[in-house]
Write a protein that holds these residues in place. Structure first.
Motif, PDB file in Angstrom:
ATOM      1  N   UNK A 478       0.815  -1.215   0.000  1.00 28.73           N
ATOM      2  CA  UNK A 478       0.000   0.000   0.000  1.00 28.73           C
ATOM      3  C   UNK A 478       0.849   1.265   0.000  1.00 28.73           C
ATOM      4  N   UNK A 479       2.151   1.126   0.237  1.00 28.62           N
ATOM      5  CA  UNK A 479       3.031   2.297   0.223  1.00 28.62           C
ATOM      6  C   UNK A 479       3.087   2.934  -1.160  1.00 28.62           C
ATOM      7  N   UNK A 480       2.833   2.141  -2.218  1.00 23.75           N
ATOM      8  CA  UNK A 480       2.871   2.686  -3.577  1.00 23.75           C
ATOM      9  C   UNK A 480       1.446   2.905  -4.081  1.00 23.75           C
ATOM     10  N   UNK A 481       1.063   4.168  -4.208  1.00 23.04           N
ATOM     11  CA  UNK A 481      -0.253   4.561  -4.722  1.00 23.04           C
ATOM     12  C   UNK A 481      -0.096   4.818  -6.220  1.00 23.04           C
ATOM     13  N   UNK A 482      -0.253   3.782  -6.996  1.00 19.53           N
ATOM     14  CA  UNK A 482      -0.004   3.911  -8.433  1.00 19.53           C
ATOM     15  C   UNK A 482      -1.086   4.725  -9.127  1.00 19.53           C
ATOM     16  N   UNK A 483      -2.294   4.616  -8.658  1.00 17.09           N
ATOM     17  CA  UNK A 483      -3.392   5.332  -9.298  1.00 17.09           C
ATOM     18  C   UNK A 483      -3.176   6.841  -9.237  1.00 17.09           C
ATOM     19  N   UNK A 484      -2.809   7.332  -8.064  1.00 15.19           N
ATOM     20  CA  UNK A 484      -2.558   8.764  -7.911  1.00 15.19           C
ATOM     21  C   UNK A 484      -1.330   9.188  -8.698  1.00 15.19           C
ATOM     22  N   UNK A 485      -0.270   8.381  -8.640  1.00 12.64           N
ATOM     23  CA  UNK A 485       0.943   8.712  -9.388  1.00 12.64           C
ATOM     24  C   UNK A 485       0.660   8.812 -10.880  1.00 12.64           C
ATOM     25  N   UNK A 486      -0.053   7.823 -11.425  1.00 14.58           N
ATOM     26  CA  UNK A 486      -0.315   7.811 -12.860  1.00 14.58           C
ATOM     27  C   UNK A 486      -1.178   8.998 -13.273  1.00 14.58           C
ATOM     28  N   UNK A 487      -2.157   9.345 -12.453  1.00  9.07           N
ATOM     29  CA  UNK A 487      -3.005  10.492 -12.759  1.00  9.07           C
ATOM     30  C   UNK A 487      -2.190  11.792 -12.775  1.00  9.07           C
ATOM     31  N   UNK A 488      -1.295  11.950 -11.823  1.00  7.87           N
ATOM     32  CA  UNK A 488      -0.432  13.132 -11.782  1.00  7.87           C
ATOM     33  C   UNK A 488       0.495  13.171 -12.987  1.00  7.87           C
ATOM     34  N   UNK A 489       1.010  12.018 -13.371  1.00 12.75           N
ATOM     35  CA  UNK A 489       1.914  11.963 -14.514  1.00 12.75           C
ATOM     36  C   UNK A 489       1.195  12.354 -15.802  1.00 12.75           C
ATOM     37  N   UNK A 490      -0.006  11.829 -15.982  1.00 12.77           N
ATOM     38  CA  UNK A 490      -0.780  12.163 -17.184  1.00 12.77           C
ATOM     39  C   UNK A 490      -1.086  13.659 -17.223  1.00 12.77           C
ATOM     40  N   UNK A 491      -1.398  14.244 -16.081  1.00  4.84           N
ATOM     41  CA  UNK A 491      -1.676  15.681 -16.024  1.00  4.84           C
ATOM     42  C   UNK A 491      -0.448  16.515 -16.392  1.00  4.84           C
ATOM     43  N   UNK A 492       0.739  15.966 -16.138  1.00  3.82           N
ATOM     44  CA  UNK A 492       1.972  16.710 -16.416  1.00  3.82           C
ATOM     45  C   UNK A 492       2.393  16.632 -17.881  1.00  3.82           C
ATOM     46  N   UNK A 493       1.765  15.744 -18.646  1.00  2.54           N
ATOM     47  CA  UNK A 493       2.112  15.577 -20.053  1.00  2.54           C
ATOM     48  C   UNK A 493       1.256  16.484 -20.932  1.00  2.54           C
ATOM     49  N   UNK A 494       1.705  16.761 -22.145  1.00  2.48           N
ATOM     50  CA  UNK A 494       0.859  17.527 -23.080  1.00  2.48           C
ATOM     51  C   UNK A 494      -0.449  16.804 -23.305  1.00  2.48           C
ATOM     52  N   UNK A 495      -1.493  17.551 -23.599  1.00  2.00           N
ATOM     53  CA  UNK A 495      -2.809  16.948 -23.773  1.00  2.00           C
ATOM     54  C   UNK A 495      -2.875  16.055 -24.989  1.00  2.00           C
ATOM     55  N   UNK A 496      -2.024  16.282 -25.980  1.00  2.00           N
ATOM     56  CA  UNK A 496      -1.977  15.437 -27.163  1.00  2.00           C
ATOM     57  C   UNK A 496      -0.589  14.834 -27.256  1.00  2.00           C
ATOM     58  N   UNK A 497      -0.473  13.557 -27.661  1.00  2.00           N
ATOM     59  CA  UNK A 497       0.838  12.932 -27.766  1.00  2.00           C
ATOM     60  C   UNK A 497       1.724  13.608 -28.803  1.00  2.00           C
TER      61      UNK A 497
END
Length: 504
Positions: A478-497
């Protein structure tokens, strides 16, 4: 017993004289004798209970110890000879940090010349794992190891054009940089994340990556249950060749006996974890089926295949590493040919075409691929596998998986309680790696995931042309919250690939 009690009563002295208690006025000798008799019975009962408890504890320990030494020998062997890590680092971090306290009584050692790791428990229950080039490490649980001493054909050293090159085109972006750094933070010392590798690939190119000290882009790491998705891909290759079908039944010879209900189990039900076969997957129980199978059984697929039905096939979902080991044997039967043909199949069908140069698929002592847990590969090579799935099984213009197979893997298994499982792949981030926030962060609905023990992840988001690999040693998980990490990472990327001409 009463005779003994009466003898003791007659001999008990008084504080003020030499008379025995039995001679004291007002004392009922028989009542006193019975009282002392009850005390004697109680002490005898407690003594017998203590002896029985010690015997049971000894028996339990005698069963746990070989599993503990098997685990230590196997993990140490793979860590040193496959991953190329220092032995003491593997012992301190992987074997003895934050796991069962009895592992602190295990003594693991490495023989570099013999390419062997060995472990004992208080000098007993010795287990050894041997390294063979191309085959990785195998616990020797018997007189000999099945399979060749080495694999002849290595993985390809040629990477497909433009595939997964580390261009880091967004690595200077402050938002992405902050998210990447956060994955290696340790905000809670009691719940260490221990992220070891992080790779972000967009549109077929690595745009950002980080590695913990002691790890690099060339370090192969155990995928644990991410290996199950590799088995599903290999099944897909055989389906494409017409050698298997999802609705196939009577999959194993021992299930084809008269009125054996296991003959009704389909390949699809094995892939979706709805086979109904009995299997205990409790990682907190050192005597669970998964622990016994992986670290105490020479032929892991045979161990799983012996399990009876616990409920009707297709009735409900139960996660089971045993079903994946059965699939490893199904692959062996479908391939035919020699043992070497079988052991080289993952490299020939997947690793070599994808340029997964670091990938190793380890086998058990009976020569069966350990599809439940033991595919090792660098984070970049795991990203290549994720990219293959993102591209619907096509790599460098060549179809590796049959049309529709990735879609089949991603179809929700309705029996899974959270509607989070497909066919040997996760369609949602599973517990305990999901967010505990309310409401949880929103991920793109087309995201799917390979997930392994202690926080191994390959997350694929087709709508963002995105593959994210995270390797670590999170204890507790449970120390690794992948769902939150992945959501933050996607938000940090450009909206289009970003169009960079990846491995299409």
């Amino acid at each position: 017993m009463y005779a003994l009690a009466e003898t003791l009563a007659l001999r008990l002295p008084l504080e003020s004289g030499s008379r025995c208690l039995i001679d004291s006025p007002g004392v009922n000798p028989r009542a006193m004798s019975r009282s002392i008799g009850r005390i004697a019975i109680l002490w005898w009962t407690l003594g017998l209970a203590l002896i029985a408890s010690l015997a049971y504890a000894g028996l339990t320990l005698s069963r746990i110890a070989p599993i503990g030494t098997g685990y230590a020998a196997k993990i140490l062997c793979t860590g040193v000879f496959v991953s190329g890590r220092p032995a003491q680092q593997v012992i301190d971090e992987d074997i003895q940090a934050g796991v069962h306290p009895l592992l602190h009584l295990v003594h693991p050692t490495v023989d570099v010349q013999a390419r062997r790791a060995r472990a004992t428990f208080l000098g007993m229950a010795a287990r050894a794992a041997w390294f063979r080039p191309g085959l990785g490490c195998t616990l020797k649980l018997g007189d000999a190891l099945a399979g060749p001493a080495t694999m002849i054909e290595p993985a390809s050293n040629r990477a497909p054009p433009n595939a997964t090159q580390a261009t880091n085109v967004h690595d200077n972006d402050n938002a992405l940089h902050a998210v990447m750094d956060s994955a290696f933070d340790e905000p809670d010392p009691l719940n260490p994340r221990r992220t070891r590798a992080l790779v972000v690939m967009q549109n077929g190119r690595i745009i950002a990556q980080r590695f913990a000290p002691g790890f690099s882009e060339q370090t192969p790491l155990i995928g644990w249950s991410m290996s199950k998705s590799v088995i599903a891909a290999l099944i897909g290759v055989l389906v494409g060749e017409g050698k298997l079908s999802p609705d196939a039944t009577a999959l194993l010879p021992e299930w084809r006996g008269h009125e054996d209900a296991r003959a009704r189990v389909t390949l699809d039900e094995l892939l979706r974890m709805t086979s109904g076969l009995q299997f205990n997957e409790d990682y907190d129980d050192p005597l669970s089926d998964v622990a016994i199978m992986l670290f105490a059984e020479a032929d892991q697929s045979a161990y799983a295949a012996r399990k009876p039905l616990d409920f009707a096939p297709g009735a409900r979902w139960e996660y089971s590493s045993g079903t994946t080991e059965i699939l490893s044997r199904v692959i062996r039967q479908a391939l035919g040919g020699t043992e070497r043909d079988y052991l080289e199949f993952p490299r020939r069908a997947l690793f070599k075409p994808l340029g997964m140069r670091t990938a190793v698929f380890e086998a058990d002592a009976a020569g069966m691929l350990v599809g439940a847990s033991f595919v090792c590969a660098s984070a970049g090579d795991w990203a290549r596998f994720g990219q293959l799935l993102l591209q619907d099984g096509v790599w460098d213009g060549k179809r590796i998986l049959p049309p529709g197979w990735v879609r089949y893997m991603r179809e929700v298994t309705l029996q899974s309680p959270r509607r989070d499982y497909g066919a040997h792949i996760w369609v949602k981030v599973p517990e305990p790696f999901d967010s505990h926030a309310s409401p949880p962060p929103a991920l793109p609905p087309d995201a799917f995931h390979l997930v392994g023990h202690e926080g191994q992840f390959v997350s694929v988001v087709p709508s963002r042309e995105l593959v994210v690999v995270r390797m670590g040693l999170s204890r507790p998980e449970k120390a690794w919250d992948h769902e939150t990490f992945l959501a933050r990472l996607i938000d940090a990327l450009p909206s289009a690939p970003v169009e960079t001409g990846g491995a299409k």
